[in-house]
Design an enzyme around this catalytic site. Structure first.
Site, PDB file in Angstrom:
ATOM      1  N   TYR A 112      -9.141  -9.351   2.429  1.00  3.15           N
ATOM      2  CA  TYR A 112     -10.250  -8.443   2.764  1.00  3.15           C
ATOM      3  C   TYR A 112     -11.008  -7.968   1.535  1.00  3.15           C
ATOM      4  CZ  TYR A 112      -6.942  -4.576   1.828  1.00  3.15           C
ATOM      5  OH  TYR A 112      -6.031  -3.722   1.254  1.00  3.15           O
ATOM      6  N   GLU A 113     -10.429  -8.167   0.357  1.00  2.05           N
ATOM      7  CA  GLU A 113     -11.156  -7.824  -0.876  1.00  2.05           C
ATOM      8  C   GLU A 113     -12.094  -8.960  -1.287  1.00  2.05           C
ATOM      9  OE1 GLU A 113      -8.333  -5.662  -3.843  1.00  2.05           O
ATOM     10  OE2 GLU A 113      -7.053  -6.801  -2.484  1.00  2.05           O
ATOM     11  N   HIS A 157      -3.265   0.874  -4.470  1.00  2.05           N
ATOM     12  CA  HIS A 157      -2.701  -0.245  -5.227  1.00  2.05           C
ATOM     13  C   HIS A 157      -3.029  -0.053  -6.707  1.00  2.05           C
ATOM     14  CE1 HIS A 157      -1.420  -3.164  -2.064  1.00  2.05           C
ATOM     15  NE2 HIS A 157      -2.189  -2.383  -1.338  1.00  2.05           N
ATOM     16  N   ASN A 180       2.188   3.174  10.854  1.00  7.15           N
ATOM     17  CA  ASN A 180       1.462   3.679  12.030  1.00  7.15           C
ATOM     18  C   ASN A 180       1.818   2.810  13.236  1.00  7.15           C
ATOM     19  OD1 ASN A 180      -0.365   1.777  10.235  1.00  7.15           O
ATOM     20  ND2 ASN A 180      -0.994   1.438  12.356  1.00  7.15           N
ATOM     21  N   ALA A 225       2.815  -2.385   3.935  1.00  6.88           N
ATOM     22  CA  ALA A 225       2.600  -1.398   4.983  1.00  6.88           C
ATOM     23  C   ALA A 225       2.156  -2.181   6.212  1.00  6.88           C
ATOM     24  CB  ALA A 225       1.513  -0.414   4.558  1.00  6.88           C
ATOM     25  N   MET A 254      -2.054  -7.075   6.669  1.00  9.41           N
ATOM     26  CA  MET A 254      -3.129  -7.874   6.067  1.00  9.41           C
ATOM     27  C   MET A 254      -2.696  -8.554   4.771  1.00  9.41           C
ATOM     28  SD  MET A 254      -6.135  -5.057   6.651  1.00  9.41           S
ATOM     29  CE  MET A 254      -6.260  -4.130   8.194  1.00  9.41           C
ATOM     30  N   SER A 255      -1.406  -8.794   4.618  1.00 12.57           N
ATOM     31  CA  SER A 255      -0.935  -9.345   3.333  1.00 12.57           C
ATOM     32  C   SER A 255       0.287 -10.231   3.534  1.00 12.57           C
ATOM     33  CB  SER A 255      -0.593  -8.189   2.388  1.00 12.57           C
ATOM     34  OG  SER A 255       0.547  -7.484   2.857  1.00 12.57           O
ATOM     35  N   HIS A 285      -6.611   4.793   6.915  1.00 17.59           N
ATOM     36  CA  HIS A 285      -5.873   4.366   5.722  1.00 17.59           C
ATOM     37  C   HIS A 285      -5.136   5.533   5.064  1.00 17.59           C
ATOM     38  CE1 HIS A 285      -4.827   1.612   2.549  1.00 17.59           C
ATOM     39  NE2 HIS A 285      -5.483   2.290   1.616  1.00 17.59           N
ATOM     40  N   HIS A 287      -5.778  -9.020  -1.658  1.00 20.31           N
ATOM     41  CA  HIS A 287      -5.863  -9.273  -0.211  1.00 20.31           C
ATOM     42  C   HIS A 287      -7.108 -10.095   0.107  1.00 20.31           C
ATOM     43  CE1 HIS A 287      -3.866  -5.341  -0.773  1.00 20.31           C
ATOM     44  NE2 HIS A 287      -3.138  -5.661   0.273  1.00 20.31           N
ATOM     45  N   SER A 313       0.823  -1.217   0.000  1.00 20.02           N
ATOM     46  CA  SER A 313       0.000   0.000   0.000  1.00 20.02           C
ATOM     47  C   SER A 313       0.851   1.260   0.000  1.00 20.02           C
ATOM     48  CB  SER A 313      -0.887   0.049   1.249  1.00 20.02           C
ATOM     49  OG  SER A 313      -1.808  -0.986   1.247  1.00 20.02           O
TER      50      SER A 313
END
Ligand code: HPA
Length: 267
Positions: A79-80, A55, A229, A107, A205-206, A241, A77, A24
């Site tokens: 989450y998609e 992305h 973060n 990230a 998340m990846s 985000h 990902h 990201s």
């Protein structure tokens, strides 16, 4: 129907030896390659499209310091709505193209309080909390073994190279354990305390599906997290985000510099 690898190979005479996946906000590196061929994911059969903001969704094949490289600007990902197998599709395609060394960037939230936004961290190991593995289902014995070893999922020698290069360009690279969670919600402070207790230093998340598929196929992996973060509850601040993308943007120069020097040494 031609395969994804056949379609890509027909578009360029370059035969990439190193693959890079950009996380990201970290897509800028793709635009720095020489002799670029750009292939939008939509033009490659079976390729999962990138829907996440930040992305780009294109494969860029080009040259860094004489070495042919394939760069995935944008990944799939969970989450998609994609499966771990779909998240690993790009890496499997890179292997079919001949890539043996893989650089995975992402990230991540920093669980250690001293890892402030903007820190680049080498992934030393991971914890898979996705609830999925891209290798589940029938094993393709032509790709790799049924029960692949994961005791050095992130190559020790690649980490040593990255540290050496980091040192020479004034970037101090520490190592940490990356925990992969499905998202898309960020973690609760209680979840971050749990992740810290089980040994995680970074959360994202990846990356893990790609690492699993790469190791299965005998590829060597370098993982680099950009801490965008503090993880939830580490400091008294909400997560968003936009902040993740902004820090990625701020770090892109350093990351590009590092990647351009590290990649030629991974072949
Ligand atoms: N948690 C999960 N994924 C992330 C984070 C985070 O804090 N930051 C960037 N990706």
């Amino acid at each position: 129907m031609p395969t994804a690898a056949e379609v890509i190979a027909a578009r360029t005479s370059l035969r990439p030896r190193v693959g890079v996946v950009l996380g990201s906000g970290l897509g800028a590196f793709a635009d720095t390659l020489n002799d670029r061929t750009v292939i939008p994911y939509g033009e490659i059969p079976d390729w999962p499209q990138s829907t996440a903001i930040g992305h780009a969704g294109k494969l860029v094949i080009g040259v860094v310091d004489g070495v042919a490289v394939a760069v995935l600007a944008g990944r799939a990902h969970l989450y998609e709505g994609y499966t771990a197998k779909q998240a690993a599709f790009g890496v499997r395609t890179l292997r079919a193209l001949g890539v043996e060394s893989l650089v995975l960037t992402n990230a991540a939230g920093g669980i250690r309080p001293d890892w402030t936004p903007g820190s680049l961290i080498l992934i030393s190991d991971h914890i898979n909390l996705l609830g999925q593995n891209p290798l589940s289902g029938p094993n393709d014995d032509s790709l790799g073994p049924r029960f692949p070893d994961m005791s050095e999922a992130y190559s020790r020698s690649f980490r040593a190279i990255a540290k050496e290069v980091g040192h020479s360009v004034g970037v101090d690279l520490h190592e940490g354990v990356y925990a992969a969670v499905p998202g898309p919600s960020y973690e609760t402070p209680a979840e971050i305390r749990y992740l810290r207790a089980i040994g995680a230093d970074l959360v994202g998340m990846s990356t893990v599906p790609e690492t699993l598929a790469a190791n299965h196929m005998g590829m060597k992996v370098l993982g680099i997290s950009c801490v965008t973060n503090h993880a939830a509850g580490v400091i008294d601040q909400k997560l968003n985000h936009t902040e993740v993308l902004e820090v990625g943007e701020r770090m892109k120069g350093t990351l590009i510099h590092l990647l351009r020097r590290v990649i030629p040494r991974l072949v």
